[in-house]
Design a protein around this motif. Structure first.
Motif, short mmCIF file in Angstrom:
data_model
loop_
_atom_site.label_atom_id
_atom_site.label_comp_id
_atom_site.label_asym_id
_atom_site.label_seq_id
_atom_site.Cartn_x
_atom_site.Cartn_y
_atom_site.Cartn_z
N MET A 109 10.74 18.44 8.62
CA MET A 109 10.21 19.62 9.29
C MET A 109 10.77 20.92 8.73
N SER A 110 11.75 20.81 7.82
CA SER A 110 12.33 22.02 7.24
C SER A 110 11.28 22.74 6.40
N SER A 111 11.25 24.05 6.51
CA SER A 111 10.26 24.84 5.78
C SER A 111 10.54 24.88 4.29
N GLU A 112 11.76 24.45 3.87
CA GLU A 112 12.10 24.50 2.46
C GLU A 112 11.51 23.34 1.69
N LEU A 113 11.01 22.35 2.37
CA LEU A 113 10.51 21.16 1.69
C LEU A 113 9.03 21.31 1.37
N ASP A 114 8.66 20.90 0.16
CA ASP A 114 7.25 20.83 -0.17
C ASP A 114 6.73 19.43 0.15
N THR A 115 5.43 19.23 -0.10
CA THR A 115 4.82 17.96 0.27
C THR A 115 5.43 16.78 -0.48
N GLY A 116 5.75 16.95 -1.76
CA GLY A 116 6.33 15.86 -2.52
C GLY A 116 7.68 15.43 -1.99
N LEU A 117 8.50 16.40 -1.60
CA LEU A 117 9.81 16.05 -1.08
C LEU A 117 9.71 15.43 0.29
N MET A 118 8.74 15.85 1.07
CA MET A 118 8.55 15.26 2.39
C MET A 118 8.25 13.77 2.28
N GLU A 119 7.47 13.40 1.26
CA GLU A 119 7.14 12.00 1.08
C GLU A 119 8.35 11.21 0.56
N ALA A 120 9.27 11.92 -0.12
CA ALA A 120 10.41 11.22 -0.70
C ALA A 120 11.45 10.82 0.33
N LEU A 121 11.52 11.53 1.46
CA LEU A 121 12.56 11.27 2.45
C LEU A 121 12.19 10.10 3.35
N THR A 122 13.06 9.16 3.46
CA THR A 122 12.88 8.02 4.36
C THR A 122 14.20 7.76 5.08
N PRO A 123 14.15 7.13 6.25
CA PRO A 123 15.41 6.80 6.95
C PRO A 123 16.37 5.98 6.08
N ARG A 124 15.81 5.03 5.34
CA ARG A 124 16.67 4.20 4.48
C ARG A 124 17.32 5.05 3.40
N GLY A 125 16.54 5.97 2.81
CA GLY A 125 17.09 6.84 1.78
C GLY A 125 18.20 7.72 2.31
N VAL A 126 18.03 8.23 3.54
CA VAL A 126 19.08 9.06 4.15
C VAL A 126 20.34 8.24 4.38
N ARG A 127 20.19 7.01 4.87
CA ARG A 127 21.35 6.14 5.10
C ARG A 127 22.11 5.89 3.80
N MET A 128 21.35 5.54 2.75
CA MET A 128 21.99 5.25 1.47
C MET A 128 22.68 6.48 0.90
N THR A 129 22.05 7.64 1.04
CA THR A 129 22.63 8.87 0.51
C THR A 129 23.94 9.21 1.18
N VAL A 130 23.98 9.17 2.50
CA VAL A 130 25.21 9.48 3.23
C VAL A 130 26.29 8.45 2.90
N THR A 131 25.90 7.19 2.73
CA THR A 131 26.86 6.16 2.38
C THR A 131 27.49 6.43 1.02
N VAL A 132 26.68 6.81 0.04
CA VAL A 132 27.20 7.11 -1.29
C VAL A 132 28.16 8.30 -1.23
N ILE A 133 27.81 9.33 -0.47
CA ILE A 133 28.65 10.52 -0.38
C ILE A 133 30.04 10.19 0.16
N THR A 134 30.10 9.29 1.13
CA THR A 134 31.39 8.97 1.74
C THR A 134 32.20 7.96 0.91
N VAL A 135 31.53 7.18 0.07
CA VAL A 135 32.23 6.14 -0.70
C VAL A 135 32.73 6.66 -2.04
N LEU A 136 32.03 7.61 -2.65
CA LEU A 136 32.36 8.05 -4.00
C LEU A 136 33.79 8.55 -4.16
N PRO A 137 34.33 9.37 -3.25
CA PRO A 137 35.72 9.85 -3.45
C PRO A 137 36.73 8.72 -3.62
N VAL A 138 36.60 7.64 -2.84
CA VAL A 138 37.53 6.52 -2.97
C VAL A 138 37.34 5.83 -4.31
#
Length: 293
Positions: free
Chosen positions: A242-271
């Protein structure tokens, strides 16, 4: 030198076995990463992401509270690790001294804490009586002294040559000078070992945030953000779309699974980045500290 057929078969089996073992260890991490950069509903095909995109990362980093959560996790990891290493090192050093008052009773009491716990409710009441609830100190103070770390340090220090410390005493060095100038430099392997344990524990901690600082959103840590995001990935994805900064292509790219994986990578990488630099000290410290048990 000619290699026999049986030797070649043996080596081939070894290479195959350990190659599969490495694949089993590395592939889950790689799968999470390629799934975090795959667009749409794709989750990656074996080793290759589907239509790679970094939109998940760009949007997750802009989520409300992510900056504060990352700062809190970083500060508690650095400060908590430093204080834990310093306190456990000095306490382990004192327990190696025969002249320490009540040395044996205190050491036994410390060991008992590894097997007996007060439980969640008594712990909560103790923290409340000391005024640590909804305070950053609840992340640091309860973890400064760890019995397991003290035992490792004590065992390690007992194997150092006593003649070095005796020579320092003859030269007029006191207890603190010996500890800072002699013990700490010689104990780098065990210090690195304890630092890895403490840093990973602090970075991955989330339950204390959930129980003891629930009324202070500004004290939220990155791991607790991960916990909430994993539970609310569907809602979070809708908010990002719903963010106004996203275009149609990016809206299609976002999925709940993708968000879960992204946050997981962010928290694991420092270790993953820190551990390889301390691994050689980590292995040496564990091996030396485990000789006497």
């Amino acid at each position: 030198m000619k290699v026999s057929v049986s030797r070649r078969v043996f080596l081939g089996f070894n290479y195959l076995f350990f190659g599969l073992f490495i694949l089993l260890c590395v592939y889950p991490i790689w799968y999470i990463f390629i799934s975090s950069i795959s667009s749409g509903s794709g989750v990656g095909q074996f080793f290759i992401p589907i239509n790679p995109t970094l939109s998940n990362y760009s949007k997750v980093f802009k989520l409300e509270g992510m900056g504060v959560a990352f700062r809190n996790s970083l500060v508690r990891t650095l400060l908590g690790t430093a204080l834990t290493v310093l306190a456990c090192m000095f306490l382990g050093f004192l327990f190696t001294k025969q002249e320490m008052p009540l040395r044996k009773p205190l050491y036994r009491i410390l060991i008992v804490t590894m097997y007996v716990s007060g439980g969640l409710i008594p712990t909560y009441l103790v923290y409340r009586s000391y005024g640590m609830l909804n305070s950053f100190s609840v992340y640091i103070l309860p973890t400064i002294v760890q019995a397991y770390y003290v035992i490792l340090i004590k065992t390690f220090l007992e194997q150092l040559p006593p003649s070095i410390e005796e020579a320092a005493k003859i030269d007029g060095a006191g207890t603190f000078r010996i500890f800072l100038r002699i013990i700490l430099p010689m104990a780098q392997p065990i210090i690195a070992t304890i630092a890895v344990y403490a840093a990973v524990g602090q970075w991955n901690a989330w339950f204390d945030n959930h129980i003891y600082t629930f009324n202070r959103p500004e004290l939220t840590t990155l791991q607790y953000k991960l916990y909430t995001y994993l539970k609310e990935a569907e809602i979070l994805t809708q908010q990002l779309k719903m963010s106004s900064e996203l275009d149609t292509g990016l809206m299609e790219a976002l999925t709940p699974r993708g968000v879960r994986m992204t946050v997981t990578v962010i928290t694991v990488l420092p270790v993953l980045f820190v551990y390889p630099f301390l691994q050689r000290y980590f292995v040496k410290g564990i091996m030396i500290g485990s000789v006497k048990g």
